[in-house]
Design a protein around this motif. Sequence first.
Motif, mmCIF file in Angstrom:
data_model
loop_
_atom_site.group_PDB
_atom_site.id
_atom_site.type_symbol
_atom_site.label_atom_id
_atom_site.label_comp_id
_atom_site.label_asym_id
_atom_site.label_seq_id
_atom_site.Cartn_x
_atom_site.Cartn_y
_atom_site.Cartn_z
ATOM 1 N N GLY A 11 0.820 -1.206 0.000
ATOM 2 C CA GLY A 11 0.000 0.000 0.000
ATOM 3 C C GLY A 11 0.852 1.253 0.000
ATOM 4 N N THR A 71 1.654 -3.805 6.531
ATOM 5 C CA THR A 71 0.235 -4.163 6.525
ATOM 6 C C THR A 71 -0.508 -3.332 7.563
ATOM 7 O OG1 THR A 71 0.550 -5.851 8.202
ATOM 8 C CG2 THR A 71 0.791 -6.567 5.909
ATOM 9 N N HIS A 73 -2.454 -2.449 11.029
ATOM 10 C CA HIS A 73 -1.921 -2.750 12.373
ATOM 11 C C HIS A 73 -2.231 -4.152 12.897
ATOM 12 C CE1 HIS A 73 -2.795 1.836 12.837
ATOM 13 N NE2 HIS A 73 -1.818 1.586 11.989
ATOM 14 N N HIS A 76 -0.025 -7.085 11.787
ATOM 15 C CA HIS A 76 1.422 -7.134 12.058
ATOM 16 C C HIS A 76 1.804 -8.437 12.759
ATOM 17 C CE1 HIS A 76 1.870 -2.415 12.003
ATOM 18 N NE2 HIS A 76 1.536 -2.919 10.840
ATOM 19 N N GLU A 78 0.545 -11.577 12.892
ATOM 20 C CA GLU A 78 0.638 -12.850 12.160
ATOM 21 C C GLU A 78 1.829 -12.866 11.203
ATOM 22 O OE1 GLU A 78 -3.369 -12.444 10.358
ATOM 23 O OE2 GLU A 78 -2.395 -12.826 8.426
HETATM 24 N N1 LIG Z 1 6.224 5.129 9.818
HETATM 25 C C1 LIG Z 1 5.353 5.960 9.227
HETATM 26 O O1 LIG Z 1 5.544 7.171 9.197
HETATM 27 C C2 LIG Z 1 4.100 5.387 8.613
HETATM 28 C C3 LIG Z 1 3.352 6.149 7.702
HETATM 29 C C4 LIG Z 1 2.211 5.574 7.143
HETATM 30 C C5 LIG Z 1 1.811 4.286 7.505
HETATM 31 N N2 LIG Z 1 2.552 3.595 8.432
HETATM 32 C C6 LIG Z 1 2.146 2.241 8.863
HETATM 33 O O2 LIG Z 1 2.308 1.346 7.768
HETATM 34 C C7 LIG Z 1 1.285 0.337 7.811
HETATM 35 C C8 LIG Z 1 0.522 0.347 6.485
HETATM 36 O O3 LIG Z 1 -0.049 1.625 6.265
HETATM 37 P P1 LIG Z 1 -0.463 2.110 4.780
HETATM 38 O O4 LIG Z 1 -0.882 3.509 4.899
HETATM 39 O O5 LIG Z 1 0.581 1.737 3.815
HETATM 40 O O6 LIG Z 1 -1.768 1.189 4.560
HETATM 41 P P2 LIG Z 1 -2.432 0.745 3.162
HETATM 42 O O7 LIG Z 1 -3.832 0.378 3.449
HETATM 43 O O8 LIG Z 1 -2.161 1.785 2.128
HETATM 44 O O9 LIG Z 1 -1.588 -0.565 2.773
HETATM 45 C C9 LIG Z 1 -1.706 -1.777 3.485
HETATM 46 C C10 LIG Z 1 -1.550 -2.918 2.490
HETATM 47 O O10 LIG Z 1 -1.446 -4.155 3.214
HETATM 48 C C11 LIG Z 1 -2.170 -5.137 2.467
HETATM 49 N N3 LIG Z 1 -2.470 -6.277 3.339
HETATM 50 C C12 LIG Z 1 -3.460 -6.427 4.252
HETATM 51 N N4 LIG Z 1 -3.377 -7.622 4.873
HETATM 52 C C13 LIG Z 1 -2.304 -8.263 4.327
HETATM 53 C C14 LIG Z 1 -1.699 -9.533 4.552
HETATM 54 N N5 LIG Z 1 -2.182 -10.388 5.459
HETATM 55 N N6 LIG Z 1 -0.606 -9.858 3.813
HETATM 56 C C15 LIG Z 1 -0.108 -9.001 2.880
HETATM 57 N N7 LIG Z 1 -0.652 -7.771 2.638
HETATM 58 C C16 LIG Z 1 -1.713 -7.410 3.359
HETATM 59 C C17 LIG Z 1 -3.381 -4.397 1.947
HETATM 60 O O11 LIG Z 1 -4.005 -5.054 0.879
HETATM 61 C C18 LIG Z 1 -2.747 -3.058 1.545
HETATM 62 O O12 LIG Z 1 -2.292 -3.061 0.214
HETATM 63 C C19 LIG Z 1 0.420 0.664 9.031
HETATM 64 O O13 LIG Z 1 0.891 -0.053 10.141
HETATM 65 C C20 LIG Z 1 0.680 2.152 9.249
HETATM 66 O O14 LIG Z 1 0.474 2.575 10.579
HETATM 67 C C21 LIG Z 1 3.689 4.127 8.961
#
Ligand SMILES: NC(=O)c1ccc[n+]([C@@H]2O[C@H](COP(=O)([O-])OP(=O)(O)OC[C@H]3O[C@@H](n4cnc5c(N)ncnc54)[C@H](O)[C@@H]3O)[C@@H](O)[C@H]2O)c1
Length: 364
Positions: A11, A71, A73, A76, A78
């Motif tokens: 994502g 992924t 929260h 995370h 699994e």
């Molecule tokens: N460190 C930072 O500054 C920061 C910034 C943004 C997001 N994050 C964290 O990153 C993580 C993802 O956020 P995001 O905004 O990219 O979310 P997002 O929804 O854009 O992307 C998540 C992706 O994970 C996939 N997914 C779900 N279950 C899955 C599984 N079992 N196996 C494989 N893929 C799976 C979804 O289909 C999706 O494509 C969250 O924990 C968020 O808090 C951190």
Amino acid sequence: MTLRVGIVGCGKIAGNHARSLQQIPGVEVIACCDTDSDRARNFAAQYGIPAGVAGVESLLALRPDAITVCTPHPVHEEVVVAAAAAGVHVLCEKPIAVELDAADRMVAATEAAGVTFGVVFQRRLWPAAQRIRRAIDDGSLGTPILGEVSVLLHRPPAYYSCDPWRGRWDTDGGGVLMTQAIHQVDLLQWFCGTPVSVTGFIRTHAHGEHIETEDSASAVVAFDTGATATITATTAAAHNLGNRVTVVGATGAVASVLEYPEGQEGVNEIWALPGDTSFGAPFLGDESAHQDIGDINARLTPFHTLQIRDFVDAVREGRDPVVTGRDARASLAIVTAIYESARTGTTVDLTGVDLTGQPEGALS
Ligand SMILES: NC(=O)c1ccc[n+]([C@@H]2O[C@H](COP(=O)([O-])OP(=O)(O)OC[C@H]3O[C@@H](n4cnc5c(N)ncnc54)[C@H](O)[C@@H]3O)[C@@H](O)[C@H]2O)c1
């Protein structure tokens, strides 16, 4: 030796991981995976990654040395536990998990497997945050006596409606505290010590049509150092005014790390140590009220790169990464205590709770 790395979850933030990993010498991104297989394939094509596969097991079958986890929260745990079972090092996005029991299981699984386990809190690597930590360590700021977290963000309705997992207790684990402010809560506890008591309030003022979790929160936290601190966080502001963590030390010194616009490298907007004082004027720019999430993530990339580089070095050198799974539990303990306090109307006593993590799950 080349470190072969896979990315789980393709994502929005995964782009930061791909760009960062591809800048690090001796690292090869061998595959990415997503439960949405089209997304995995498109991401692989976009970043020139050899394989885009559908699930974690398919990715682990390609025998990476390490994976990074991007992924939602509650997923995370699994993924981290599966990596540990396969003997694969793992760097997980924040928050470590949404429940302390899950965090305990992740720490226990990775420690039993002897794999490196880090959690992304890249704001710790900001020079301004490091400078505050050094001023605490060298005594020039003194023991922290007061802390202040301010998270004044704007999120449009589309932020919540375009990702169905956001803003729901079961799929997001919380709102502004769990998703946004946990970065600043992590800095606060890194500066101020071990939390011993937490009183909090949560409300949903602006985004109730789209979310069931909180969009606004206030809390008071007491630390074992004697410091007390306030946390104010919202995504209901009409203008995105960024984030700030301020700490007052026993010497009377005051220092803050300010993030404005959101995602931009933190600066010491207030640096008032005896004999070494400077003040910034951060809000004089012409930033628009709404900040695009892609732009915010792009501004964060250099610090993802620093933390991912540290993780790679930690794997190679057999040492702890800059933020371990155990380190990442403290911010989660504060956030979950705020939720418990808000739910029960009581102050949550964390005295005697081992916030460094216990395999048996001492916290509930
Ligand atoms: N460190 C930072 O500054 C920061 C910034 C943004 C997001 N994050 C964290 O990153 C993580 C993802 O956020 P995001 O905004 O990219 O979310 P997002 O929804 O854009 O992307 C998540 C992706 O994970 C996939 N997914 C779900 N279950 C899955 C599984 N079992 N196996 C494989 N893929 C799976 C979804 O289909 C999706 O494509 C969250 O924990 C968020 O808090 C951190």
